[in-house]
Design a protein around this motif. Structure first.
Motif, PDB file in Angstrom:
ATOM      1  N   GLY A 195      14.798  39.201  64.065  1.00  0.00           N
ATOM      2  CA  GLY A 195      15.071  39.252  65.505  1.00  0.00           C
ATOM      3  C   GLY A 195      15.346  40.683  65.948  1.00  0.00           C
ATOM      4  O   GLY A 195      15.262  41.628  65.154  1.00  0.00           O
ATOM      5  N   ARG A 250       8.066  36.698  65.813  1.00  0.00           N
ATOM      6  CA  ARG A 250       8.709  35.499  66.418  1.00  0.00           C
ATOM      7  C   ARG A 250       8.071  35.180  67.757  1.00  0.00           C
ATOM      8  O   ARG A 250       7.829  36.057  68.568  1.00  0.00           O
ATOM      9  CB  ARG A 250      10.208  35.772  66.603  1.00  0.00           C
ATOM     10  CG  ARG A 250      10.930  34.694  67.390  1.00  0.00           C
ATOM     11  CD  ARG A 250      12.395  35.006  67.494  1.00  0.00           C
ATOM     12  NE  ARG A 250      13.144  34.357  66.404  1.00  0.00           N
ATOM     13  CZ  ARG A 250      14.359  34.758  66.047  1.00  0.00           C
ATOM     14  NH1 ARG A 250      14.894  35.821  66.613  1.00  0.00           N
ATOM     15  NH2 ARG A 250      15.013  34.123  65.111  1.00  0.00           N
ATOM     16  N   HIS A 277       8.987  33.321  71.116  1.00  0.00           N
ATOM     17  CA  HIS A 277      10.187  32.797  71.776  1.00  0.00           C
ATOM     18  C   HIS A 277       9.825  31.605  72.644  1.00  0.00           C
ATOM     19  O   HIS A 277       8.752  31.571  73.222  1.00  0.00           O
ATOM     20  CB  HIS A 277      10.840  33.880  72.641  1.00  0.00           C
ATOM     21  CG  HIS A 277      11.414  34.989  71.827  1.00  0.00           C
ATOM     22  ND1 HIS A 277      10.661  36.060  71.403  1.00  0.00           N
ATOM     23  CD2 HIS A 277      12.646  35.160  71.314  1.00  0.00           C
ATOM     24  CE1 HIS A 277      11.421  36.860  70.678  1.00  0.00           C
ATOM     25  NE2 HIS A 277      12.622  36.342  70.617  1.00  0.00           N
ATOM     26  N   ASN A 311      18.812  37.348  64.892  1.00  0.00           N
ATOM     27  CA  ASN A 311      18.549  37.526  66.331  1.00  0.00           C
ATOM     28  C   ASN A 311      19.438  38.604  66.916  1.00  0.00           C
ATOM     29  O   ASN A 311      20.382  39.069  66.275  1.00  0.00           O
ATOM     30  CB  ASN A 311      18.790  36.199  67.071  1.00  0.00           C
ATOM     31  CG  ASN A 311      20.245  35.757  66.989  1.00  0.00           C
ATOM     32  OD1 ASN A 311      21.157  36.468  67.409  1.00  0.00           O
ATOM     33  ND2 ASN A 311      20.477  34.590  66.409  1.00  0.00           N
ATOM     34  N   CYS A 368      21.818  39.039  70.337  1.00  0.00           N
ATOM     35  CA  CYS A 368      22.332  38.107  71.348  1.00  0.00           C
ATOM     36  C   CYS A 368      23.548  38.689  72.061  1.00  0.00           C
ATOM     37  O   CYS A 368      24.025  39.780  71.752  1.00  0.00           O
ATOM     38  CB  CYS A 368      22.699  36.789  70.681  1.00  0.00           C
ATOM     39  SG  CYS A 368      24.158  36.910  69.652  1.00  0.00           S
ATOM     40  N   SER A 426      16.901  32.293  71.066  1.00  0.00           N
ATOM     41  CA  SER A 426      16.059  31.931  69.901  1.00  0.00           C
ATOM     42  C   SER A 426      16.905  31.143  68.915  1.00  0.00           C
ATOM     43  O   SER A 426      17.945  30.612  69.250  1.00  0.00           O
ATOM     44  CB  SER A 426      15.543  33.231  69.247  1.00  0.00           C
ATOM     45  OG  SER A 426      16.627  33.922  68.638  1.00  0.00           O
ATOM     46  N   THR A 427      16.441  31.045  67.663  1.00  0.00           N
ATOM     47  CA  THR A 427      17.213  30.635  66.491  1.00  0.00           C
ATOM     48  C   THR A 427      17.495  29.135  66.379  1.00  0.00           C
ATOM     49  O   THR A 427      17.234  28.537  65.332  1.00  0.00           O
ATOM     50  CB  THR A 427      18.534  31.441  66.407  1.00  0.00           C
ATOM     51  OG1 THR A 427      18.196  32.836  66.408  1.00  0.00           O
ATOM     52  CG2 THR A 427      19.316  31.112  65.154  1.00  0.00           C
ATOM     53  N   SER A 430      23.535  36.847  63.655  1.00  0.00           N
ATOM     54  CA  SER A 430      23.342  37.406  64.997  1.00  0.00           C
ATOM     55  C   SER A 430      23.748  38.867  65.002  1.00  0.00           C
ATOM     56  O   SER A 430      24.683  39.248  64.293  1.00  0.00           O
ATOM     57  CB  SER A 430      24.208  36.652  66.013  1.00  0.00           C
ATOM     58  OG  SER A 430      23.571  35.468  66.442  1.00  0.00           O
TER      59      SER A 430
END
Ligand SMILES: O=P(O)(O)O[C@@H]1C[C@H](O)[C@@H](CO)O1
Ligand code: GUN
Length: 278
Positions: A38, A92, A94, A123, A125, A212-213, A231
């Motif tokens: 990410g 990735r 999304h 990710n 975040c 995401s995730t 994260s």
């Protein structure tokens, strides 16, 4: 007679095709661990070990070119000390890109078909804890799916207890005992949360807000993979941050934290491989 040409391909068969395409192209029969990079995490790949194979993601069935700054567009396979093979999903898709939930989790399903037993999700975040300065990595202990969607359909009832595998979290904490833990809430995006939505997230028990995730972790659990989630807090969430949010700030925070994140992620993956060798 229905015209199958307009039918969307079965996502599980597409993942099998993608795994077979990777086998064909790489000459590698199976992998052990898959990792999704990410925002801010892309530097870890170089520290993993020896690169055996790399391909542009969109050369493999079902993968798209990434459209988000801070995301590379390749699928790479590394051999790490001890001989384990790691698939780096550097592309990735999304949920907010609008290709649908199956495209969002295609990399996870492909990794499972390619033999992975462990998935590491990373990710960038927003953080709800003011002690987490931009650049802080946080271990994900559980998640809240606020997308209103699911990669799992039909009468397949999937348990989500300990979806972020406790054994893997212990390994990560043995690598970096200073790691804090948090609960990650996935919003649909591409909007950032309003300050009121951030307060709602806090009331609901989340300390990390992202885009995401969660859907990926759900697909991983359905496929029977162990999951570890990291994260990177790239910013204080809206309303907690004194300034408005923007993606450049996210990418910049990721770039600044990259060396520490690369070390943390590669060391954790090495430790996971070593532990499963025992
Ligand atoms: O792939 P991740 O979740 O790291 O990307 C983050 C979340 C959004 O896609 C974007 C917003 O800044 O960065
Ligand atoms: N949803 C969401 N995603 C992010 N990605 C990076 N920062 C943020 C944030 O504050 N909110």
């Amino acid at each position: 007679m229905t015209d199958n040409a307009h039918m969307t391909p079965d996502p599980y068969l597409l993942a099998k095709d993608a795994a077979n395409a990777l086998r064909e192209a790489s000459g590698i029969e199976r992998i052990d661990i898959a990792v999704t990079l990410g925002s801010g995490w892309s530097g870890a790949a170089e520290l993993l070990g020896t690169e055996l194979f790399s391909t542009p993601a969109d050369a493999i069935p079902g993968f798209q070119k990434p459209s988000v700054k801070g995301h590379v567009g390749t699928l790479r396979i590394f051999e790490i000390p001890g001989g384990a093979r790691v698939l780096v999903l550097g592309a990735r898709t999304h949920y907010y890109e609008g290709h649908g939930v199956n495209a969002t989790v295609h990399g996870v399903r492909t990794a499972a078909e390619f033999g992975a037993t462990t998935l590491v999700l990373t990710n960038g975040c927003g953080g709800l804890n003011e002690q987490w300065k931009p650049g802080s990595p946080v271990l994900i202990t559980d998640h809240i799916n606020f997308t209103g969607d699911s990669p799992i359909t039909g009468a397949t009832f999937v348990d989500q207890t300990d979806i972020y595998t406790p054994r893997l979290r212990e390994i990560a904490k043995s690598v970096d005992p200073s790691l804090d833990e948090g609960i990650y809430m996935q919003f649909r995006g591409p909007f950032y949360e309003s300050p009121a939505e951030v307060q709602m997230a806090r009331v609901l028990g989340a300390s990390l807000v992202g885009m995401s995730t969660v859907l990926e972790a759900m697909a991983a659990r359905e496929a029977g993979l162990d999951v570890l989630g990291f994260s990177l807090v790239t910013n204080l969430a809206a309303g907690i941050s004194p300034t408005p949010l923007n993606h450049e700030e996210v990418v910049e925070a990721g770039r600044a934290a990259a060396p520490r994140l690369a070390k943390l992620l590669s060391s954790t993956i090495h430790a996971i491989a070593k532990e499963s060798d025992r």
